[in-house]
Design a protein around this motif. Structure first.
Motif, PDB file in Angstrom:
ATOM      1  N   HIS A  58       0.858  -1.115   0.056  1.00 46.93           N
ATOM      2  CA  HIS A  58       0.048  -0.036  -0.175  1.00 46.93           C
ATOM      3  C   HIS A  58       1.008   1.210  -0.017  1.00 46.93           C
ATOM      4  N   TYR A  59       0.669   1.904  -0.996  1.00 45.11           N
ATOM      5  CA  TYR A  59       1.672   3.201  -1.077  1.00 45.11           C
ATOM      6  C   TYR A  59       0.910   4.360  -0.763  1.00 45.11           C
ATOM      7  N   ASP A  60       1.248   5.265   0.111  1.00 45.12           N
ATOM      8  CA  ASP A  60       0.522   6.578   0.523  1.00 45.12           C
ATOM      9  C   ASP A  60       1.638   7.454   0.450  1.00 45.12           C
ATOM     10  N   TRP A  61       1.242   8.561  -0.640  1.00 46.52           N
ATOM     11  CA  TRP A  61       1.984   9.718  -0.985  1.00 46.52           C
ATOM     12  C   TRP A  61       1.287  11.127  -0.330  1.00 46.52           C
ATOM     13  N   SER A  62       0.287  10.913   0.436  1.00 44.02           N
ATOM     14  CA  SER A  62      -0.479  12.097   1.143  1.00 44.02           C
ATOM     15  C   SER A  62       0.216  13.093   1.628  1.00 44.02           C
ATOM     16  N   ASN A  63       1.560  12.950   1.947  1.00 39.12           N
ATOM     17  CA  ASN A  63       2.441  13.861   2.580  1.00 39.12           C
ATOM     18  C   ASN A  63       3.342  13.990   1.442  1.00 39.12           C
ATOM     19  N   PRO A  64       3.688  15.366   0.689  1.00 35.66           N
ATOM     20  CA  PRO A  64       4.250  15.589  -0.229  1.00 35.66           C
ATOM     21  C   PRO A  64       5.978  15.243  -0.003  1.00 35.66           C
ATOM     22  N   ASP A  65       6.142  15.371   1.193  1.00 31.51           N
ATOM     23  CA  ASP A  65       7.751  14.874   1.700  1.00 31.51           C
ATOM     24  C   ASP A  65       7.763  13.542   2.319  1.00 31.51           C
ATOM     25  N   ARG A  66       6.815  12.745   1.951  1.00 25.36           N
ATOM     26  CA  ARG A  66       7.244  11.054   2.679  1.00 25.36           C
ATOM     27  C   ARG A  66       6.193  10.415   1.421  1.00 25.36           C
ATOM     28  N   VAL A  67       6.984   9.260   1.310  1.00 28.62           N
ATOM     29  CA  VAL A  67       6.219   8.132   0.717  1.00 28.62           C
ATOM     30  C   VAL A  67       6.285   6.916   1.721  1.00 28.62           C
ATOM     31  N   VAL A  68       4.959   6.197   1.913  1.00 28.64           N
ATOM     32  CA  VAL A  68       5.008   5.229   3.032  1.00 28.64           C
ATOM     33  C   VAL A  68       4.699   4.101   2.027  1.00 28.64           C
ATOM     34  N   MET A  69       5.394   3.037   1.998  1.00 25.28           N
ATOM     35  CA  MET A  69       4.985   1.677   1.208  1.00 25.28           C
ATOM     36  C   MET A  69       4.656   0.392   2.424  1.00 25.28           C
ATOM     37  N   THR A  70       3.711   0.218   2.723  1.00 23.87           N
ATOM     38  CA  THR A  70       3.440  -0.885   3.736  1.00 23.87           C
ATOM     39  C   THR A  70       3.282  -2.149   3.009  1.00 23.87           C
ATOM     40  N   THR A  71       3.714  -3.146   3.582  1.00 24.89           N
ATOM     41  CA  THR A  71       3.647  -4.607   2.723  1.00 24.89           C
ATOM     42  C   THR A  71       2.324  -5.156   3.352  1.00 24.89           C
ATOM     43  N   THR A  72       1.547  -5.445   2.672  1.00 27.35           N
ATOM     44  CA  THR A  72       0.034  -6.015   3.015  1.00 27.35           C
ATOM     45  C   THR A  72       0.098  -7.544   2.881  1.00 27.35           C
ATOM     46  N   ASP A  73       0.777  -8.241   1.852  1.00 25.78           N
ATOM     47  CA  ASP A  73       0.792  -9.384   1.556  1.00 25.78           C
ATOM     48  C   ASP A  73       2.184  -9.828   0.726  1.00 25.78           C
ATOM     49  N   SER A  74       2.706 -10.740   0.882  1.00 25.80           N
ATOM     50  CA  SER A  74       4.019 -11.402   0.390  1.00 25.80           C
ATOM     51  C   SER A  74       4.516 -12.723   0.361  1.00 25.80           C
ATOM     52  N   ASN A  75       5.307 -13.246  -0.331  1.00 24.59           N
ATOM     53  CA  ASN A  75       5.748 -14.647  -0.182  1.00 24.59           C
ATOM     54  C   ASN A  75       6.632 -14.816   0.977  1.00 24.59           C
ATOM     55  N   LEU A  76       7.258 -13.692   1.412  1.00 23.84           N
ATOM     56  CA  LEU A  76       8.339 -13.667   2.214  1.00 23.84           C
ATOM     57  C   LEU A  76       8.073 -12.811   3.410  1.00 23.84           C
ATOM     58  N   TRP A  77       7.550 -11.664   3.230  1.00 26.22           N
ATOM     59  CA  TRP A  77       7.695 -10.519   4.341  1.00 26.22           C
ATOM     60  C   TRP A  77       6.499 -10.176   4.871  1.00 26.22           C
ATOM     61  N   GLY A  78       6.248 -10.169   6.302  1.00 26.79           N
ATOM     62  CA  GLY A  78       4.905  -9.951   6.837  1.00 26.79           C
ATOM     63  C   GLY A  78       5.192  -8.834   7.893  1.00 26.79           C
ATOM     64  N   GLY A  79       4.351  -8.893   8.901  1.00 24.89           N
ATOM     65  CA  GLY A  79       4.566  -8.068  10.088  1.00 24.89           C
ATOM     66  C   GLY A  79       4.809  -6.684   9.861  1.00 24.89           C
ATOM     67  N   HIS A  80       5.656  -5.913  10.099  1.00 20.40           N
ATOM     68  CA  HIS A  80       5.829  -4.539  10.202  1.00 20.40           C
ATOM     69  C   HIS A  80       6.764  -4.143   8.715  1.00 20.40           C
ATOM     70  N   SER A  81       6.891  -5.079   7.606  1.00 14.87           N
ATOM     71  CA  SER A  81       7.749  -5.040   6.553  1.00 14.87           C
ATOM     72  C   SER A  81       7.273  -3.651   5.902  1.00 14.87           C
ATOM     73  N   GLY A  82       8.219  -3.082   5.189  1.00 16.91           N
ATOM     74  CA  GLY A  82       7.671  -1.869   4.282  1.00 16.91           C
ATOM     75  C   GLY A  82       8.964  -0.942   3.915  1.00 16.91           C
ATOM     76  N   HIS A  83       8.531   0.155   3.462  1.00 14.75           N
ATOM     77  CA  HIS A  83       9.899   1.018   2.937  1.00 14.75           C
ATOM     78  C   HIS A  83       9.107   2.380   3.370  1.00 14.75           C
ATOM     79  N   THR A  84      10.037   3.402   3.848  1.00 12.38           N
ATOM     80  CA  THR A  84       9.629   4.778   4.080  1.00 12.38           C
ATOM     81  C   THR A  84      10.717   5.695   3.311  1.00 12.38           C
TER      82      THR A  84
END
Length: 151
Positions: free
Chosen positions: A64-90
């Motif tokens: 789930h990509y969220d770029w509602s803040n123009p100075d930040r993009v938060v990418m939260t993993t919602t499903d994966s074949n390997l990653w779960g929990g708090h995985s993602g990118h900011t």
């Protein structure tokens, strides 16, 4: 769980970097080597967020990509074949007085199965260098894209 932090400086503006991060068209792998067209699927895209599956080399994640803040993009993993929990990118962008932009990147990898846990440890240690090189390539590719676009 591995948390990796990088900082890079670019001549691209935050708007240009966000535009690249949220360009889910063909050829995305030219900017992001770990996102090949074979895996890319846009499930939904709004004005300030998107639901996208991407990956490469047998590893995929739905983000789930969220770029509602123009100075930040938060990418939260919602499903994966390997990653779960708090995985993602900011990605956080800070404008500098010299016209450049500092890009702070935090990657969190929490394995949801044995393979993910093992790869998470590898990513958190020796894999950090590989991820840093990938970020360097991404920054250069975005700068080249920005230099080539008409102003």
């Amino acid at each position: 769980m591995s948390t990796i932090h990088f900082k890079e400086t670019t001549s691209s503006t935050p708007e240009q970097f966000v535009a690249a991060l949220t360009d889910f068209g063909p050829g995305r792998s030219q900017l992001f080597g770990n996102s090949t067209d074979q895996y890319l699927r846009v499930h939904r895209q709004g004005r300030r967020d998107a639901d996208v599956t991407e990956g490469s080399h047998g590893i995929w994640e739905r983000l789930h990509y969220d770029w509602s803040n123009p100075d930040r993009v938060v990418m939260t993993t919602t499903d994966s074949n390997l990653w779960g929990g708090h995985s993602g990118h900011t990605y956080t962008f800070t404008r500098r007085p010299d016209g450049k932009t500092d890009v702070d990147v935090v990657v969190v990898r929490e394995g949801k199965n044995l393979t993910g846990r093992v790869l998470g440890v590898v990513v958190g240690t020796v894999g950090k260098r590989v991820l840093k090189q990938a970020l360097d390539k991404t920054v250069k590719a975005i700068e080249s894209r920005d230099d080539a676009s008409p102003r």
